[in-house]
Design an enzyme around this catalytic site. Structure first.
Site, mmCIF file in Angstrom:
data_model
loop_
_atom_site.group_PDB
_atom_site.id
_atom_site.type_symbol
_atom_site.label_atom_id
_atom_site.label_comp_id
_atom_site.label_asym_id
_atom_site.label_seq_id
_atom_site.Cartn_x
_atom_site.Cartn_y
_atom_site.Cartn_z
ATOM 1 N N GLY A 241 24.033 32.288 -25.575
ATOM 2 C CA GLY A 241 23.389 32.144 -26.953
ATOM 3 C C GLY A 241 23.473 33.367 -27.667
ATOM 4 O O GLY A 241 24.360 34.200 -27.489
ATOM 5 N N SER A 242 22.623 33.493 -28.627
ATOM 6 C CA SER A 242 22.393 34.623 -29.578
ATOM 7 C C SER A 242 21.783 35.931 -28.854
ATOM 8 O O SER A 242 20.993 35.531 -28.127
ATOM 9 C CB SER A 242 21.745 34.294 -30.923
ATOM 10 O OG SER A 242 20.521 34.083 -30.666
ATOM 11 N N GLY A 246 18.323 35.905 -26.681
ATOM 12 C CA GLY A 246 18.383 36.712 -25.372
ATOM 13 C C GLY A 246 17.534 37.650 -25.376
ATOM 14 O O GLY A 246 16.502 37.850 -24.315
ATOM 15 N N CYS A 299 32.626 31.984 -27.263
ATOM 16 C CA CYS A 299 32.153 33.270 -26.983
ATOM 17 C C CYS A 299 33.061 34.549 -26.869
ATOM 18 O O CYS A 299 32.901 35.701 -27.225
ATOM 19 C CB CYS A 299 31.359 33.194 -25.707
ATOM 20 S SG CYS A 299 31.913 32.652 -24.333
ATOM 21 N N GLU A 398 28.764 39.750 -34.716
ATOM 22 C CA GLU A 398 29.359 38.496 -34.510
ATOM 23 C C GLU A 398 29.178 37.248 -35.704
ATOM 24 O O GLU A 398 28.229 37.179 -36.108
ATOM 25 C CB GLU A 398 28.959 37.892 -32.993
ATOM 26 C CG GLU A 398 29.462 36.715 -32.780
ATOM 27 C CD GLU A 398 29.118 36.123 -31.318
ATOM 28 O OE1 GLU A 398 27.851 35.994 -31.242
ATOM 29 O OE2 GLU A 398 29.975 35.731 -30.406
HETATM 30 O O1 TXE Z 1 21.871 30.584 -30.992
HETATM 31 P P1 TXE Z 1 20.635 30.563 -30.388
HETATM 32 P P2 TXE Z 1 22.251 29.574 -32.345
HETATM 33 C C1 TXE Z 1 25.487 33.351 -31.496
HETATM 34 C C2 TXE Z 1 26.417 33.291 -32.793
HETATM 35 C C3 TXE Z 1 25.721 32.299 -33.554
HETATM 36 C C4 TXE Z 1 24.176 32.704 -33.277
HETATM 37 C C5 TXE Z 1 23.178 31.626 -33.655
HETATM 38 O O2 TXE Z 1 26.651 34.368 -33.275
HETATM 39 O O3 TXE Z 1 26.174 32.467 -34.928
HETATM 40 O O4 TXE Z 1 24.258 33.052 -32.000
HETATM 41 O O5 TXE Z 1 23.316 30.299 -32.802
HETATM 42 C C6 TXE Z 1 17.776 28.250 -27.580
HETATM 43 N N1 TXE Z 1 13.472 30.479 -26.500
HETATM 44 N N2 TXE Z 1 26.101 32.374 -30.352
HETATM 45 O O6 TXE Z 1 21.092 29.555 -33.322
HETATM 46 O O7 TXE Z 1 19.303 30.346 -31.207
HETATM 47 C C7 TXE Z 1 18.376 26.889 -28.669
HETATM 48 O O8 TXE Z 1 17.548 26.027 -28.698
HETATM 49 C C8 TXE Z 1 14.147 29.918 -25.752
HETATM 50 C C9 TXE Z 1 26.939 32.870 -29.316
HETATM 51 O O9 TXE Z 1 22.490 28.046 -32.024
HETATM 52 O O10 TXE Z 1 20.698 31.677 -29.508
HETATM 53 C C10 TXE Z 1 19.745 26.706 -27.994
HETATM 54 O O11 TXE Z 1 19.705 25.924 -26.769
HETATM 55 N N3 TXE Z 1 15.274 29.372 -26.229
HETATM 56 C C11 TXE Z 1 27.098 31.938 -28.350
HETATM 57 C C12 TXE Z 1 20.085 28.314 -27.425
HETATM 58 O O12 TXE Z 1 18.991 29.213 -27.174
HETATM 59 C C13 TXE Z 1 15.673 29.455 -27.467
HETATM 60 C C14 TXE Z 1 26.866 30.444 -28.332
HETATM 61 C C15 TXE Z 1 20.995 28.897 -28.138
HETATM 62 O O13 TXE Z 1 20.618 29.126 -29.585
HETATM 63 C C16 TXE Z 1 15.022 30.202 -28.093
HETATM 64 C C17 TXE Z 1 26.125 30.236 -29.312
HETATM 65 C C18 TXE Z 1 13.743 30.628 -27.790
HETATM 66 N N4 TXE Z 1 12.943 31.356 -28.873
HETATM 67 C C19 TXE Z 1 25.381 31.089 -30.319
HETATM 68 N N5 TXE Z 1 15.370 30.125 -29.627
HETATM 69 C C20 TXE Z 1 27.983 32.742 -27.194
HETATM 70 N N6 TXE Z 1 27.573 33.462 -26.396
HETATM 71 O O14 TXE Z 1 29.082 31.988 -26.813
HETATM 72 C C21 TXE Z 1 16.637 29.371 -29.565
HETATM 73 N N7 TXE Z 1 16.664 28.993 -28.196
#
Ligand code: TXE
Length: 494
Positions: A241-242, A246, A299, A398
Site C-alpha cells: 500500500g502507501s 507503511g 506498483c 507516486e
Molecule cells: O492506500 P493505503 P490507499 C499508494 C498509491 C495510492 C496511495 C493511496 O500511491 O495513491 O497509496 O491509496 C489499509 N492501519 N498505493 O489510500 O491507505 C487500507 O485499509 C492499518 C500503492 O488505498 O495504504 C488498505 O487495506 N491499515 C500501492 C491498505 O492499508 C491501514 C497499492 C492500503 O491502503 C491503515 C495501493 C492503518 N492506519 C496504494 N490505513 C502499491 N504498492 O502497489 C489504511 N490501511
C-alpha cells in the site's frame, strides 16, 4: 472466455459480504455496513461489514487459537499441501466469477484481471503448496562433539493488509507462503476492493483449511487495520500500500510487540530508452502499456519515461500514438485496455497531479482529463507530460494513475543519476542493444527489479521487493518464505 459469460455474471445481484471469523460469516459487532461503490458507474454495488476493533480482536484471537493448538501447523506437510492445491483448483474453477466480482469493485480491465488476478493467485498458491515439503532445516558445520540443528518454524499469526489494485494477486503473494509454512493469517482487504478477496478466502475453507487458520475482516484501515497493527498477538505484518500507511505500521509495531513489518510501497519507476534500443516501436508500445494498463494502478508501473535527447520528440510521439490507440472504458468489456480508476478520491488525486504538473512547467502531450463522465464511472484519459524536471512533483511523488512524466537525458551517467533521483526503488526498465550498457544499468539503477528490453510481466519464480522507501522484504519466489518463518537453533552436546 466470451463476452456473453461476463455479461451474464455482471447481471447477477452481488450479495452483501460479512467477515470470515473462525470459519463463520459474521456481521460487524455493532451491525454496521459500508457501501461498496463500483468505479464502473459510481453506483452502490453491495455492502460489506464495517468492522470494529472488537471484530478484529475476535479474528486475531481465532487465528492465535488455531496456531497454538496446531490444527494447521501440526498437520503433516503432505496434508497441508493437499488443502492448498485444492484451494488453487477452486480458485481456477471459479476464475471468471472471481475476476468479474473483482472488476466490479476495483475497475481493472477484465482482460488483465483474468490473468493477473485469479490466474496468478492460483499459480502462487500452487507454487507455495508445491514448495512446502521441499523446505529442509539445516545441520550446522560444528565441532564433532556438537550437533547444531537449524529448524525452520512458522512465526505464528500473520496480519496481511492488502490494497485495491490487484487484491487476489497481492493477497496470494502473502497468503501462499504464510499458510504454506503453517502460520495462521488475519486478512484485511482494502475498503474499496474487498469482494473477490473475501470470496477467495471462503474458497480456502471449502478446500479444507481448518476454521480459524484464515480469518478476514473488512472495514476501515484506521479502525480494523490499526487494531491489527497494534495487536500484541500478531507476529508479522505483511503489507502492500502507501508509504504513509507503511510508516504507521512501523509505529504500531514499535508501540506494541515489535512485530516484524514487511512493506511493499510502490514507486516512481524509471523506464529508460536509449537511442540504440533494438526496436523503438516496440519500446514505445510497451512503455505505454507499462504505465497505462489498469489505469496506472500498478506498483511497478513505469511512470517516469527517461528518453535519450536525440530521439526524444519522435519517441514521445510514438508513445502518445500508442496511448491514444488504447481503448478506455467499461472494464467488463473484453476489448477494453484501460479500465476505471478505483475511486473518485483516486481520480481527483490524479487530476490534481496533472494541474500541479502544468503549474510546474510540464506540457500535456495527450490526455490530462476525466472522460466518459456520463457513465457515472471514474475514467481518465491516458496522460503524457513532457518537460518534467528532476525535482518536479511528477518526478518525486507516486501518482498511481494513468499519468506518465517524460524527462530527457544526454548520457548514460545522467540517465542513472535521474533514475536514482527519488526516494523510491521498486522497478525500472532499460532499452538498449548494447549488452554491456544493459548490465551497467541493471547494476547502477537502485531498484528491486530491472527489466531489459521489456517492461513488467515478471512471473512468480523471481522476487519482487523494493529498496529505499519502496519497502523491504520480497513477495514471490522461494525468498518470500523467509518472511514467514523463524530460524531456531538446537545446540546439542553429544
Ligand atoms: O492506500 P493505503 P490507499 C499508494 C498509491 C495510492 C496511495 C493511496 O500511491 O495513491 O497509496 O491509496 C489499509 N492501519 N498505493 O489510500 O491507505 C487500507 O485499509 C492499518 C500503492 O488505498 O495504504 C488498505 O487495506 N491499515 C500501492 C491498505 O492499508 C491501514 C497499492 C492500503 O491502503 C491503515 C495501493 C492503518 N492506519 C496504494 N490505513 C502499491 N504498492 O502497489 C489504511 N490501511
Amino acid at each position: 472466455m466470451d463476452q456473453h459469460q461476463i455479461d451474464t455474471l455482471r447481471a447477477l445481484p452481488v450479495p452483501a459480504f460479512a467477515h470470515l471469523i473462525d470459519g463463520k460469516h459474521v456481521a460487524a459487532s455493532d451491525g454496521a455496513t459500508m457501501d461498496v461503490i463500483s468505479p464502473i458507474d459510481g453506483q452502490v454495488l453491495t455492502t460489506t461489514a464495517k468492522g470494529t476493533a472488537r471484530d478484529m480482536e475476535a479474528a486475531i484471537a481465532s487465528a492465535r487459537a488455531a496456531f497454538e493448538d496446531g490444527r494447521w501447523a501440526g498437520q503433516p506437510p503432505a496434508a497441508r499441501k493437499k488443502v492448498l492445491m485444492k484451494w488453487a483448483d477452486l480458485i481456477e474453477a471459479n476464475a471468471l466469477e472471481l475476476a468479474v466480482l473483482g472488476v466490479q469493485d476495483n475497475g481493472t480491465e477484465i482482460s488483465m484481471a483474468l490473468k493477473a488476478e485469479p490466474g496468478s493467485a492460483a499459480a502462487t498458491i500452487r507454487y507455495y503448496a508445491e514448495a512446502l515439503d521441499k523446505i529442509y532445516g539445516e545441520i550446522a558445520p560444528t565441532a564433532s562433539d556438537i550437533l547444531g540443528l537449524i529448524h525452520k518454524e512458522p512465526v505464528g499469526v500473520v496480519g496481511a493488509i492488502i490494497p485495491w489494485n490487484f487484491p487476489l494477486m497481492i493477497g496470494a503473494w502473502k497468503l501462499g507462503p504464510a499458510l504454506a509454512m503453517g502460520n495462521s493469517v488475519v486478512l484485511k482487504p482494502s475498503e474499496t476492493a474487498s469482494l473477490s478477496l473475501m470470496r477467495m478466502a471462503e474458497l480456502a475453507l471449502e478446500a479444507g483449511l481448518p476454521p480459524g487458520v484464515l480469518n478476514a475482516v473488512t472495514g476501515e484501515g484506521r479502525v480494523v487495520g490499526e487494531t491489527l497493527g497494534l495487536s500484541m498477538d500478531v507476529d508479522v505484518l505483511a503489507f502492500t500500500g502507501s508509504g504513509a500507511t507503511g510508516r504507521r505500521l512501523m509505529e504500531y509495531a514499535a508501540r506494541s510487540n515489535m512485530k516484524r513489518v514487511y512493506l511493499e510501497l510502490g514507486g516512481k519507476s524509471p523506464n529508460i530508452i536509449f537511442a540504440d534500443a533494438p526496436n523503438l516501436d516496440e519500446a514505445a508500445t510497451v512503455a505505454a502499456s507499462g504505465i497505462f494498463r489498469n489505469a496506472g494502478q500498478v506498483c511497478v508501473a513505469g511512470s517516469r519515461l527517461l528518453v535519450e535527447a536525440a530521439i526524444h520528440d519522435d519517441f514521445v510521439a510514438a508513445v502518445a500514438k500508442a496511448a491514444e490507440a488504447m481503448r478506455v472504458g467499461d472494464p467488463l468489456q473484453m476489448n477494453t485496455q484501460i479500465g476505471a480508476v478505483n475511486s473518485d478520491i483516486q481520480l481527483q488525486a490524479n487530476l490534481g497531479f496533472v494541474e500541479t504538473a502544468k503549474a510546474e512547467g510540464g506540457q500535456i502531450i495527450t490526455g490530462g482529463e476525466r472522460i466518459l463522465q456520463d457513465t457515472g464511472g471514474f475514467y481518465m484519459a491516458p496522460t503524457i507530460v513532457t518537460g518534467v524536471t528532476p525535482d518536479a512533483t511528477l518526478t518525486q511523488k507516486e501518482v498511481f494513475g494513468p499519468v506518465l512524466g517524460v524527462t530527457s537525458f544526454a548520457t548514460e551517467e545522467e540517465a542513472v543519476h535521474l533514475a536514482n533521483g527519488t526516494v523510491y526503488g521498486l522497478a525500472g526498465g532499460v532499452w538498449t542493444s548494447n549488452l554491456s550498457r544493459a548490465h551497467r544499468m541493471v547494476r547502477g539503477v537502485r531498484t528491486g527489479v530491472m527489466h531489459v528490453n521489456t517492461y513488467g510481466g515478471a512471473d512468480g519464480t523471481v522476487p519482487l521487493g523494493g529498496v529505499g522507501q519502496s519497502g523491504n522484504g520480497a513477495d514471490k519466489s522461494l525468498h518470500a518464505i523467509e518472511k514467514y518463518i523463524n530460524l531456531k537453533t538446537a545446540w546439542i552436546k553429544l
